[in-house]
Write a protein that holds these residues in place. Structure first.
Motif: not given
Lengths: 522, 522
Positions: B116-119, B406-407, B501-502
């Protein structure tokens, strides 16, 4: 990063200095402020626009400063990952360095591979695709892409005569795969499942003796599939092609009969529409009749030559494709769609699903509120599957069938021009055979090899060394790129492939001149 | 294209009208004038920038107007390809329509899939990759990308304790594959070749009885690989996990002994680091000792949980990975790199090459002027291979090891917050088990199911219907997306995965509220 500054100096975009000391944390979604994201992506786009413009100067190098050694590249890049990250300016400097040092597959004088060129519509498609970052496996997460793929695959099957192009009257099947080798693997798997459905559950046991017959000039991935699927490469029987690189139906039938005498069950015949080196088309119609007679699955690997179906002037090369059981066709080769984009098409409707279905309950829930046959994931050997359809659909929509027909015809015209030019340059250039399609195969014969017994072993050995030496010089200079290889008893020869619409007749002449220039003293 | 104009009205970019009646022939390389190309690509970029900005408004829908039926999408798009092409304005209008209707996998409230997510860094990497349109198979056409992949894979193996990270002292091997299922296929293939090298050539014959042992919660691709490789799914023996979803070394050993009694040769044990549903980690160290004792290949599928190696706080979950033989690790899941990006890593240096090498002379010429071990194509089951490394390398360079640590830690914190919030919302939310990692599994129990015998079949059947009904409403509204599934005897439950991370704590609360809102009347 010893040459780090070289990379940085190349960057010269608006607002690029804003990215100094900005890190990934200044990009969305780490921040909701779009400012840095915009600068970063605009700079990326500007970089590739300059790359594309530069590449389309036909005299520019294919590899700037030529191919370097691994250690040279390692010094140029700091490949190692450290504890701490680098800032966005440095990220872009690395991108610039990649673009500066890369082999320019989109360059008009890169004719080294079947896949070549850079297509702006594909590129836009990939940008959209990557922004969405979706996964093909289920309808619920990629509804439009699954329907798009279903529609385009039906359109492709229509060219095979397997479908009327309408999705509602579903005939046949297919899926986009990560490359032609995987498409061919699907074909062998489908054929194996069709003949021996018990293998999925019980394995190859109980004295099963599956065997395959292929043309000797088939792509190596079919033999590799036999290794993978537990058939074994020893049970892949090769048929010798004729002088034009084509296998005959008679020879295939002889081989089938020979296998039967050895109590082997031939379940797969693999032939090619556009062989990798010569571009030869096996006679599908005749071979299909033999396969029907013995009830054997016929696969046609048209990864390269399948696109001949797109023009009424070349579709006769695939006469009989309607009788094949499966067909590999790579839009990422002749159709200029960016890699990866390969289709495996089947005349049969449910074999892929039956062969691969595992019904993982966490992904393919039977109690979904939509028609779960739209979930393509359970018929593939992938779970996560990249969206390869958008770029293909856009590229095809932009051209229409007519545009692709013209594309094929203009590539053929270029191939013919290449061939004629080579013929005129005898005796330094010698053709291997009259091109059956787009592949133009030829030897460069330097002055020092103009005399001597051309049939002798010693002569062949000397000629064999010419192409690799020219290639090495070519790679050092970075001026152009063309492939070479041995085939059967032929010493190394060049194979010119032009599938890039960027390549002009002037490029062809320039490349032929360049080969002469690089090789005449050998 | 009944809603065609809707699409067009959405386009509102500088100079966009210049694209009216311009076709693909106005783009490079069909013309050398860059003007239209620039407008076209800038408009593409503007489109995705707006998409990205819109998606990061956390209250915006995950699917605008919700998931529609296939026929609705078919009416919205003209999927069919005609004889004539469409102009560039229409191409962009179609792209806009794709972005408008897509399921937004990058949305903070899309927690339906492990990917998931867009980086933004991945996105830049994909833009550069697509502009180059290269192929990984040989050093000569992709020198920098091959060296980059070699270096990053060595870095990944360093996390496994298999390498000191230096490429020069090569230990182990690996390759990027098109997804975790294919990585797992490589693992089974490598193990099969290691135990039975003769199968590649001779097939599974002569009374060979290969068998595999896996955890019942292994990813389905391992069983699928057994079907593919001719082992047969019946010869894949499943070990029952404990209440925490972990298999014990004792149970594995029992199964090995049972197989031996049936004259089966167990060549593969497959366990998981981060199971798909529960996120459980099998005890690698203990199982590795059993495998060493019986000389059986141990594969660890860390497609999802492999990234736990990145943080010192979670790497203990993979204690013993240094003793495994192969390891799947997908950067396109927890590391936010865009799909496809999956690594298969091996402790052994030459097994992949020996298992797959076919030595196709036209591609892997032995007489090249560079070290041909740099040609990775002959160790893969692909021929053409997409460049998946650039986006991964850039994403990792930008963060450094520290950034990824950290992520992982911040995702764990979110998972913990999700878990704690669920616990506070009892009795309407009921946890399946305390999360071993990032997966949070729970039932929503509507007021109507608050009483009754929770152990009865009738109750379970009613609870089983709750998640699908909530999901259907969720998809119709398009407000959020979360997956559900049955597992063993458990009726359907939700699995929340946050790898984006969003996603914030506010999103988590909003999603939990939304599920209650959608389900309380059931």
């Amino acid at each position: 990063m010893s040459e780090g500054n070289d990379g940085k100096n190349l960057l010269n975009y608006t607002n690029i200095d804003d990215l100094n000391e900005q890190t990934y944390k200044h990009l969305v979604p780490y921040t909701s402020d779009m400012k840095t994201t915009k600068t970063f992506l605009y700079a990326t786009l500007d970089m590739i626009l300059r790359y594309i413009a530069e590449m389309n100067e036909h005299d520019s190098p294919v590899i700037k400063n030529g191919l370097r050694t691994p250690d040279e590249y390692r010094q140029m890049f700091a490949f190692e990952i450290d504890d701490n990250g680098i800032d966005l300016y440095d990220i872009l400097a690395n991108c610039e360095r990649v673009l500066e040092t890369t082999v320019r597959s989109g360059h008009p004088r890169f004719i080294n591979q079947l896949s070549q060129g850079v297509d702006m519509i594909s590129l836009a498609g990939e940008i959209i695709t990557s922004s969405i970052n979706a996964n093909m496996f289920t309808y619920e997460v990629a509804p439009v892409f699954n329907l798009m793929e279903e529609s385009v695959l039906a359109h492709m099957r229509q060219f095979c005569g397997w479908s009327n192009g309408s999705v509602s009257a579903k005939k046949g099947d297919g899926v986009l795969a990560p490359g032609g080798a995987v498409s061919n693997l699907y074909a062998v798997l489908a054929a194996r499942h069709y003949a021996f459905p018990e293998i999925k559950v019980s394995g190859i046991r109980n004295g099963l003796c599956p065997a395959m017959i292929i043309s000797k000039h088939c792509h190596y991935s079919i033999k590799q599939a036999a290794a993978l699927l537990g058939i074994g490469t020893d049970y892949v029987y090769e048929v010798e092609p004729d002088e034009w690189g084509r296998v005959s139906a008679e020879k295939i039938e002889e081989k089938i009969i020979a296998c039967q005498q050895f109590k082997l069950t031939v379940f797969f015949v693999g032939i090619t529409a556009g062989t990798t080196v010569l571009g030869a088309f096996d006679p599908i119609e005749e071979i299909a009749l033999v396969c029907q007679k013995y009830r054997i699955w016929l696969h046609v690997d048209g990864a390269w030559g399948g696109s001949a179906l797109l023009s009424s002037k070349t579709k006769h090369l695939l006469q009989g494709i309607d009788k094949a059981d499966s067909f590999t066709w790579n839009p990422h080769k002749l159709m200029s769609v960016h890699l990866q984009c390969s289709a495996i098409l089947l005349r049969h409707t449910n074999v892929l699903m039956r062969a691969n279905q595992m019904l993982a309950p966490y992904l393919f829930q039977p109690d979904k509120h939509y028609e779960t046959s739209l979930d393509t994931g359970d018929k593939t050997i992938q779970c996560g599957r990249h969206i390869d359809i958008l770029k293909l659909w856009l590229a095809w929509k932009a051209r229409g069938d007519q545009g692709y027909a013209e594309h094929v015809e203009s590539l053929l015209e270029n191939a013919n021009f290449f061939y004629e030019t080579i013929c005129k340059r005898q005796p330094y250039f010698r053709i291997v055979m009259k091109p059956p399609f787009i592949n133009v195969c030829f030897w460069y014969v330097p002055p020092s090899l103009q005399s001597g017994d051309t049939t002798s072993m010693a002569y062949k050995e000397r000629l064999d060394k010419v192409a690799p030496q020219i290639k090495e010089r070519m790679m050092t200079n970075g001026t152009m790129m063309i492939g070479y290889q041995r085939l059967d008893d032929y010493p190394n020869f060049f194979r010119a492939i032009i599938s890039n619409p960027a390549t002009t007749k002037e490029d062809i002449v320039a490349m032929i001149d360049e080969i002469h220039e690089l090789g005449h003293d050998l």
